[in-house]
Write a protein that holds these residues in place. Structure first.
Motif, PDB file in Angstrom:
ATOM      1  N   GLY A 210       0.815  -1.215   0.000  1.00  0.00           N
ATOM      2  CA  GLY A 210       0.000   0.000   0.000  1.00  0.00           C
ATOM      3  C   GLY A 210       0.846   1.262   0.000  1.00  0.00           C
ATOM      4  O   GLY A 210       0.567   2.212  -0.758  1.00  0.00           O
ATOM      5  N   LEU A 211       1.897   1.297   0.825  1.00  0.00           N
ATOM      6  CA  LEU A 211       2.779   2.457   0.862  1.00  0.00           C
ATOM      7  C   LEU A 211       3.498   2.645  -0.473  1.00  0.00           C
ATOM      8  O   LEU A 211       3.684   3.778  -0.935  1.00  0.00           O
ATOM      9  CB  LEU A 211       3.795   2.303   1.998  1.00  0.00           C
ATOM     10  CG  LEU A 211       3.252   2.421   3.421  1.00  0.00           C
ATOM     11  CD1 LEU A 211       4.332   2.078   4.441  1.00  0.00           C
ATOM     12  CD2 LEU A 211       2.710   3.824   3.692  1.00  0.00           C
ATOM     13  N   GLN A 212       3.877   1.528  -1.090  1.00  0.00           N
ATOM     14  CA  GLN A 212       4.529   1.624  -2.393  1.00  0.00           C
ATOM     15  C   GLN A 212       3.573   2.163  -3.453  1.00  0.00           C
ATOM     16  O   GLN A 212       3.962   2.989  -4.294  1.00  0.00           O
ATOM     17  CB  GLN A 212       5.064   0.244  -2.818  1.00  0.00           C
ATOM     18  CG  GLN A 212       6.256  -0.235  -2.005  1.00  0.00           C
ATOM     19  CD  GLN A 212       6.700  -1.636  -2.393  1.00  0.00           C
ATOM     20  OE1 GLN A 212       6.020  -2.324  -3.166  1.00  0.00           O
ATOM     21  NE2 GLN A 212       7.834  -2.081  -1.869  1.00  0.00           N
ATOM     22  N   ARG A 213       2.327   1.728  -3.405  1.00  0.00           N
ATOM     23  CA  ARG A 213       1.335   2.149  -4.408  1.00  0.00           C
ATOM     24  C   ARG A 213       1.022   3.640  -4.317  1.00  0.00           C
ATOM     25  O   ARG A 213       0.785   4.291  -5.339  1.00  0.00           O
ATOM     26  CB  ARG A 213       0.044   1.340  -4.239  1.00  0.00           C
ATOM     27  CG  ARG A 213       0.177  -0.116  -4.666  1.00  0.00           C
ATOM     28  CD  ARG A 213       0.342  -0.229  -6.173  1.00  0.00           C
ATOM     29  NE  ARG A 213       0.513  -1.595  -6.613  1.00  0.00           N
ATOM     30  CZ  ARG A 213      -0.489  -2.421  -6.917  1.00  0.00           C
ATOM     31  NH1 ARG A 213      -1.748  -1.990  -6.803  1.00  0.00           N
ATOM     32  NH2 ARG A 213      -0.260  -3.642  -7.327  1.00  0.00           N
ATOM     33  N   ILE A 214       1.015   4.184  -3.090  1.00  0.00           N
ATOM     34  CA  ILE A 214       0.686   5.610  -2.968  1.00  0.00           C
ATOM     35  C   ILE A 214       1.933   6.493  -3.095  1.00  0.00           C
ATOM     36  O   ILE A 214       1.861   7.705  -2.914  1.00  0.00           O
ATOM     37  CB  ILE A 214      -0.049   5.915  -1.650  1.00  0.00           C
ATOM     38  CG1 ILE A 214       0.850   5.607  -0.437  1.00  0.00           C
ATOM     39  CG2 ILE A 214      -1.361   5.153  -1.567  1.00  0.00           C
ATOM     40  CD1 ILE A 214       0.221   5.992   0.893  1.00  0.00           C
ATOM     41  N   GLY A 215       3.081   5.854  -3.392  1.00  0.00           N
ATOM     42  CA  GLY A 215       4.276   6.623  -3.714  1.00  0.00           C
ATOM     43  C   GLY A 215       5.110   7.069  -2.541  1.00  0.00           C
ATOM     44  O   GLY A 215       5.850   8.048  -2.652  1.00  0.00           O
ATOM     45  N   VAL A 216       5.026   6.371  -1.393  1.00  0.00           N
ATOM     46  CA  VAL A 216       5.851   6.732  -0.239  1.00  0.00           C
ATOM     47  C   VAL A 216       7.269   6.206  -0.472  1.00  0.00           C
ATOM     48  O   VAL A 216       7.477   5.001  -0.604  1.00  0.00           O
ATOM     49  CB  VAL A 216       5.279   6.141   1.067  1.00  0.00           C
ATOM     50  CG1 VAL A 216       6.203   6.451   2.238  1.00  0.00           C
ATOM     51  CG2 VAL A 216       3.884   6.705   1.318  1.00  0.00           C
ATOM     52  N   GLY A 217       8.226   7.120  -0.551  1.00  0.00           N
ATOM     53  CA  GLY A 217       9.595   6.731  -0.875  1.00  0.00           C
ATOM     54  C   GLY A 217      10.528   6.668   0.313  1.00  0.00           C
ATOM     55  O   GLY A 217      11.627   6.126   0.198  1.00  0.00           O
ATOM     56  N   SER A 218      10.140   7.206   1.454  1.00  0.00           N
ATOM     57  CA  SER A 218      11.020   7.205   2.626  1.00  0.00           C
ATOM     58  C   SER A 218      11.113   5.809   3.229  1.00  0.00           C
ATOM     59  O   SER A 218      10.094   5.164   3.508  1.00  0.00           O
ATOM     60  CB  SER A 218      10.489   8.175   3.681  1.00  0.00           C
ATOM     61  OG  SER A 218      11.225   8.066   4.874  1.00  0.00           O
ATOM     62  N   ALA A 219      12.351   5.333   3.427  1.00  0.00           N
ATOM     63  CA  ALA A 219      12.557   3.991   3.985  1.00  0.00           C
ATOM     64  C   ALA A 219      12.020   3.889   5.409  1.00  0.00           C
ATOM     65  O   ALA A 219      11.585   2.813   5.839  1.00  0.00           O
ATOM     66  CB  ALA A 219      14.042   3.639   3.955  1.00  0.00           C
TER      67      ALA A 219
END
Length: 443
Positions: A210-219
Motif C-alpha cells: 500500500g505504501l509503495q502504491r501511494i508513492g511513499v519513498g522514505s525507507a
C-alpha cells in the motif's frame, strides 16, 4: 569575496573522514573485521572470563507496551532480530541481480546456478556419508552455505590481477547459494507452522504494498510494516529472519513515478534555490520549501533497492555481522568433547564437506555442463578461475554458523559444528589465497 580557507582542525577532520569512508568500502576489510570478531569470541569463551561471555548473551532483553511484554535473551535479539537486517540486504542483492545483474540473463546465470547446486548437493552428501545418528543428520545443510562477504573479501586480497568476471561469477554463485540456503531454512528448519501468524505477516506485507502504491519513498515509513511482518513470521514458527528476505525481494528496483524525471526535478529545484538565495531581500525561511523538494528529488535519483542497500551495507558489514560472529563463534573448546564419537564426527564432516565437498561440487558440475555443451565459461574465466571460486566457496562462516544454530540443540554437537565451520573457513581461505597467488605468478 568569501574566505574559503578552512580551519586547520576542520581540514584534518575532513581528510580523516574521507580516508575512513574509502577504508570502509574496501571489500577485504569487512572480512578482516569479521575474522577479528570471531577470534575475539573464541579467545573470550576460552579465557578465565568465559563465564562473563555466557552471561552477556543470556542477558534478558524485554520489549513491551503496557501488558504486552516480550522477553528474550540478547542472543535471540542478535540471531533473530539483527540478522533480519542482514537477510534484508541479502534479499535486496538477489533482487538487484535478478533485475540487472548476473542473474538477469538466463544464459549468463545458468552456469553459476548449476555450479551453486553442485556446491550445495555434494557437501550435503559428504556430510551424510559419515553415517551420523538421527540428531546429527539434521546438520546436513551446515556445510552447504557460502559467506559472501568473507569469500569476496579474500578474493579482493588478490588484487586486480584476478579478472573481473571471476568476481562476478563468485558473487552470482554465492547469491544463488544464499537463495538455496533461505529455502532450506524455510522448508527444513522451521517448526510446526501456526497459520494465524500468516495473517499478521500478510497485514505487514499489505501495508508495504500500500505504501509503495501511494508513492511513499522514505525507507523509515516501512519500519513499522516490516516489524509487523517480522512478528507475523515469528508467530508462524518459521525463522523470523525470512521476513527480511521477503521484504528485500519486494524493494522496488525503479524510482517511484514522478511528474518529471528526478534529474529534471533536481535541476529545477536547484535553480529555484539558487535564485532565491541570491535575492538580497530573501528571508532564510523562504529557502525551506525548495530545499525540501530538492532533497526529495535527489533521493529519487537512485532506486530504493540501491539506496537502502547502500545505506545498510556499512551497518551490516561492520556492526551486525561482527556482533553475530562475536555472539556465535565463542565455542568453549573445553566444553566440546571431541573424543566423543558424535561431536568428533560432526566436526570432521563439516570440515571435509566445506573444504573438499564445496570445490568438488562446483568444479565437477561446471565441467560437466561445459563438456555437454549446455553452458560455456564466461569471458576471462578459466578452469583455474573456477578452481579458485570453488576453494573460496568453502568459506561458510556466517550462514553456516547460522544454520548450525537451527540444526543442533545439544551444546556439545553445536560447538563441534561451529569449530568445524571456523576451521574449514580458515583452511578454505588459505587454500584460496595460495591458489590465487600461484595463479597470478603463473600468469
Amino acid at each position: 569575496m568569501h574566505n574559503t580557507q578552512l580551519p586547520r582542525a576542520q581540514q584534518l577532520a575532513e581528510r580523516a573522514l574521507a580516508r575512513f569512508e574509502h577504508f570502509l568500502h574496501i571489500e577485504a576489510v569487512s572480512g578482516v573485521v569479521l575474522l577479528i570478531a570471531a577470534i575475539a569470541a573464541l579467545v573470550w569463551a576460552n579465557s578465565p572470563a568465559a563465564a562473563s561471555y555466557e552471561a552477556l548473551w543470556h542477558t534478558p532483553i524485554t520489549l513491551g507496551v503496557g501488558s504486552l511484554v516480550y522477553a528474550q535473551p540478547l542472543h535471540f535479539w542478535v540471531n533473530d532480530g539483527l540478522m533480519t537486517i542482514f537477510f534484508l540486504v541479502v534479499g535486496m542483492e538477489i533482487r538487484r541481480e535478478i533485475h540487472e545483474g548476473a542473474l538477469a540473463n538466463l544464459r549468463q546465470a545458468t552456469l553459476p546456478m548449476v555450479a551453486a547446486i553442485g556446491g550445495v548437493a555434494v557437501p550435503a552428501l559428504v556430510y551424510l556419508g559419515f553415517g551420523h545418528a538421527a540428531d546429527e543428520q539434521r546438520g546436513w545443510a551446515v556445510p552447504t552455505a557460502t559467506d559472501i562477504a568473507f569469500a569476496v573479501g579474500v578474493l579482493a586480497l588478490l588484487g586486480k590481477s584476478i579478472p573481473s568476471n571471476v568476481r562476478v561469477f563468485l558473487l552470482a554463485l554465492a547469491i544463488i547459494d544464499d537463495i538455496i540456503a533461505v529455502l532450506i531454512i524455510a522448508v527444513f528448519y522451521s517448526g510446526g507452522l501456526d497459520y494465524s501468524g500468516f495473517a499478521v505477516a500478510a497485514l505487514g506485507l499489505a501495508l508495504v504494498v500500500g505504501l509503495q502504491r501511494i508513492g511513499v519513498g522514505s525507507a523509515y515509513a516501512y519500519v513499522i510494516p516490516g516489524a509487523i511482518t517480522w512478528v507475523g513470521v515469528l508467530m508462524t514458527g518459521a525463522h523470523p529472519t525470512l521476513a527480511g528476505v521477503v521484504l528485500g525481494l519486494m524493494t522496488p528496483v525503479t524510482a517511484r513515478p514522478m511528474r518529471e524525471t528526478p534529474l529534471e526535478a533536481v535541476t529545477r529545484f536547484t535553480q529555484e534555490l539558487v535564485g532565491r538565495a541570491r535575492n538580497a531581500g530573501q528571508a532564510p525561511g523562504d529557502l525551506l520549501s525548495p530545499l525540501k523538494h530538492l532533497r526529495l528529488a535527489q533521493r529519487e535519483l537512485l532506486p530504493p533497492v540501491v539506496r537502502v542497500q547502500s545505506a545498510l551495507h556499512p551497518w551490516v558489514a561492520y556492526a551486525i555481522m561482527p556482533v553475530f560472529a562475536l555472539a556465535n563463534a565463542g565455542v568453549s573448546v573445553g566444553g566440546v568433547d571431541l573424543g566423543a564419537q558424535a561431536p568428533h564426527g560432526v566436526m570432521l564432516a563439516v570440515m571435509l564437506a566445506l573444504v573438499v565437498g564445496k570445490p568438488v561440487g562446483i568444479i565437477s558440475v561446471s565441467w560437466l555442463m561445459v563438456r555437454l555443451g549446455l553452458c560455456s565459461l564466461p569471458a576471462g574465466v578459466t578452469w583455474s578461475g573456477i578452481t579458485l571460486i570453488g576453494l573460496l566457496a568453502g568459506i561458510g562462516f556466517t550462514m553456516s554458523i547460522f544454520i548450525a544454530n537451527l540444526a543442533f540443540i545439544d551444546p556439545a554437537t553445536l560447538g563441534a559444528a561451529k569449530l568445524g565451520v571456523l576451521s574449514a573457513s580458515v583452511i578454505a581461505a588459505v587454500l584460496g589465497l595460495v591458489w590465487g597467488v600461484l595463479r597470478v605468478r603463473k600468469a
